[in-house]
Design an enzyme around this catalytic site. Structure first.
Site, mmCIF file in Angstrom:
data_model
loop_
_atom_site.group_PDB
_atom_site.id
_atom_site.type_symbol
_atom_site.label_atom_id
_atom_site.label_comp_id
_atom_site.label_asym_id
_atom_site.label_seq_id
_atom_site.Cartn_x
_atom_site.Cartn_y
_atom_site.Cartn_z
ATOM 1 N N GLU A 123 16.086 107.489 60.803
ATOM 2 C CA GLU A 123 17.317 107.527 61.583
ATOM 3 C C GLU A 123 17.049 106.749 62.834
ATOM 4 O O GLU A 123 18.005 106.051 63.090
ATOM 5 C CB GLU A 123 17.942 108.843 61.851
ATOM 6 N N GLU A 171 15.380 115.694 54.523
ATOM 7 C CA GLU A 171 16.165 116.774 55.178
ATOM 8 C C GLU A 171 16.595 117.711 54.409
ATOM 9 O O GLU A 171 16.497 118.911 54.587
ATOM 10 C CB GLU A 171 17.159 116.324 56.075
HETATM 11 N N1 COA Z 1 7.292 117.881 62.676
HETATM 12 C C1 COA Z 1 6.231 118.454 63.151
HETATM 13 N N2 COA Z 1 4.935 118.256 62.763
HETATM 14 C C2 COA Z 1 4.603 117.347 61.778
HETATM 15 C C3 COA Z 1 5.744 116.524 61.391
HETATM 16 C C4 COA Z 1 6.981 116.722 61.798
HETATM 17 N N3 COA Z 1 8.030 115.932 61.001
HETATM 18 N N4 COA Z 1 5.058 115.759 60.286
HETATM 19 C C5 COA Z 1 3.669 115.781 60.666
HETATM 20 N N5 COA Z 1 3.442 116.915 61.233
HETATM 21 C C6 COA Z 1 2.414 117.561 61.771
HETATM 22 C C7 COA Z 1 1.493 118.321 60.635
HETATM 23 O O1 COA Z 1 2.220 119.509 60.949
HETATM 24 C C8 COA Z 1 0.076 118.298 61.102
HETATM 25 O O2 COA Z 1 -0.047 119.129 62.071
HETATM 26 P P1 COA Z 1 -1.633 119.908 62.327
HETATM 27 O O3 COA Z 1 -2.470 118.986 62.362
HETATM 28 O O4 COA Z 1 -1.367 120.642 63.583
HETATM 29 O O5 COA Z 1 -1.319 120.917 60.975
HETATM 30 C C9 COA Z 1 0.015 116.754 61.537
HETATM 31 O O6 COA Z 1 1.328 116.240 61.864
HETATM 32 C C10 COA Z 1 -0.719 115.884 60.423
HETATM 33 O O7 COA Z 1 0.310 116.030 59.318
HETATM 34 P P2 COA Z 1 -0.097 115.994 57.880
HETATM 35 O O8 COA Z 1 0.878 116.711 57.174
HETATM 36 O O9 COA Z 1 -1.584 116.828 57.723
HETATM 37 O O10 COA Z 1 -0.365 114.449 57.641
HETATM 38 P P3 COA Z 1 -0.471 113.666 56.120
HETATM 39 O O11 COA Z 1 -0.934 112.380 56.598
HETATM 40 O O12 COA Z 1 -1.122 114.723 55.022
HETATM 41 O O13 COA Z 1 1.074 113.688 55.859
HETATM 42 C C11 COA Z 1 3.268 113.292 56.056
HETATM 43 C C12 COA Z 1 1.960 112.987 56.342
HETATM 44 C C13 COA Z 1 4.414 112.522 56.616
HETATM 45 C C14 COA Z 1 3.782 113.055 54.409
HETATM 46 C C15 COA Z 1 3.666 114.802 56.263
HETATM 47 O O14 COA Z 1 3.106 115.004 57.644
HETATM 48 C C16 COA Z 1 5.144 115.091 56.205
HETATM 49 O O15 COA Z 1 5.790 115.214 55.178
HETATM 50 N N6 COA Z 1 5.733 115.478 57.197
HETATM 51 C C17 COA Z 1 7.188 115.989 57.108
HETATM 52 C C18 COA Z 1 8.201 114.926 56.924
HETATM 53 C C19 COA Z 1 9.586 115.457 56.942
HETATM 54 O O16 COA Z 1 9.876 116.384 56.156
HETATM 55 N N7 COA Z 1 10.342 114.846 57.861
HETATM 56 C C20 COA Z 1 11.707 115.151 58.082
HETATM 57 C C21 COA Z 1 12.014 115.888 59.316
HETATM 58 S S1 COA Z 1 13.530 116.232 59.764
#
Ligand code: COA
Length: 246
Positions: A108, A128
């Site tokens: 966004e 979301e």
């Molecule tokens: N909010 C808070 N923390 C987040 C985050 C978010 N949107 N996205 C990633 N993080 C954090 C993870 O919790 C992790 O924290 P930790 O090391 O303390 O456990 C760190 O960032 C690394 O994330 P990780 O998932 O291990 O990395 P990855 O490279 O394997 O995967 C993504 C990357 C983006 C695919 C995955 O982090 C993800 O799906 N994030 C959420 C996406 C989402 O739903 N966004 C919409 C929010 S409205």
């Protein structure tokens, strides 16, 4: 560097980097506060903004740890929505360089930019509904405007995440380049913008952002101001005199 946002001065633009790589640049309240501070500055200084993310990610969304604790009053306050609206309304153009994940609130924020450039690793979408919420910070209206309702519906309703090629084909990004080249392209665009008349650029942006019902009156009103400007006369005279000496 403040609140997870690194702000650097470049000759023709300001470069802002979302810089919480350990959290995939998740957008928390501190980052929102830092973006508001940057907006306050750019509303006065009127410079082009290039926004990007560090560590091979643009932003993996709003910070889910904070989001989980938010209640109805927080939703109504539009914490991210108001900030992205302010970015959208900045007087000069905003260029987003999108490397890696641009998800949820990260997507966004990207939709709020005027120009988007992707990298081959781009993954952009709105997951979301999988978290039990809607994408309320611009996706339901801006994504539809950018790519059309059919694709926007697939992204928003079915959680489809677009890769770089799909984003390019849909017009969501205007180019796909390797990260360094993408930043260089953004700088090139900022240089080009800097050579144009800033008053005309700002008037064009206001007209572009106006609702359909405001046209053509807003265009005429903006043009009326510019037709009286010495800079318009100077630029047109320079063109005509250059032609006359050929
Ligand atoms: N909010 C808070 N923390 C987040 C985050 C978010 N949107 N996205 C990633 N993080 C954090 C993870 O919790 C992790 O924290 P930790 O090391 O303390 O456990 C760190 O960032 C690394 O994330 P990780 O998932 O291990 O990395 P990855 O490279 O394997 O995967 C993504 C990357 C983006 C695919 C995955 O982090 C993800 O799906 N994030 C959420 C996406 C989402 O739903 N966004 C919409 C929010 S409205």
């Amino acid at each position: 560097m403040s609140g997870g946002l690194r702000v650097e001065e470049r000759e023709r633009f300001v470069l802002a980097t979302l810089d919480r790589p350990e959290k995939r640049n998740a957008i928390d309240q501190e980052l929102i506060d830092a973006l508001h501070r940057l907006c306050a500055r750019l509303e006065v200084e009127r410079r082009t903004l290039v926004i990007t993310g560090s560590g091979g990610t643009f932003a993996a969304g709003a910070d889910i740890a904070q989001l989980r604790e938010r209640r109805a009053t927080d939703a109504l306050a539009g914490i991210n929505t108001r900030c992205f609206q302010r970015i959208r309304a900045l007087p000069m153009p905003v260029i987003a360089v999108l490397d890696g994940y641009a998800l949820g609130g990260g997507a966004e924020l990207a939709y709020a930019a005027d120009i988007r450039i992707g990298t081959p690793s781009l993954k952009i979408g709105n997951p979301e509904t999988g978290l039990g919420i809607i994408a309320a910070a611009g996706a339901t209206w801006r994504l539809k405007e950018i790519v059309g309702e059919a694709l926007a519906s697939e992204v928003l309703l079915a959680g489809r995440v677009l890769g770089a090629d799909e984003a390019l084909a849909a017009g969501l990004v205007s180019d796909v380049l390797e990260p360094e080249a993408a930043l260089a392209r953004a700088a090139e665009l900022a240089d080009r913008i800097a050579a144009l008349d800033p008053a005309a650029t700002q008037a064009t942006k206001r007209a572009l952002l106006a609702p359909a019902s405001a046209h053509p009156e807003i265009d005429l009103a903006e043009q009326a101001v510019l037709f009286e400007s010495p800079e318009k006369h100077r630029r047109m005279t320079a063109f005509l005199e250059r032609k006359a000496t050929r």
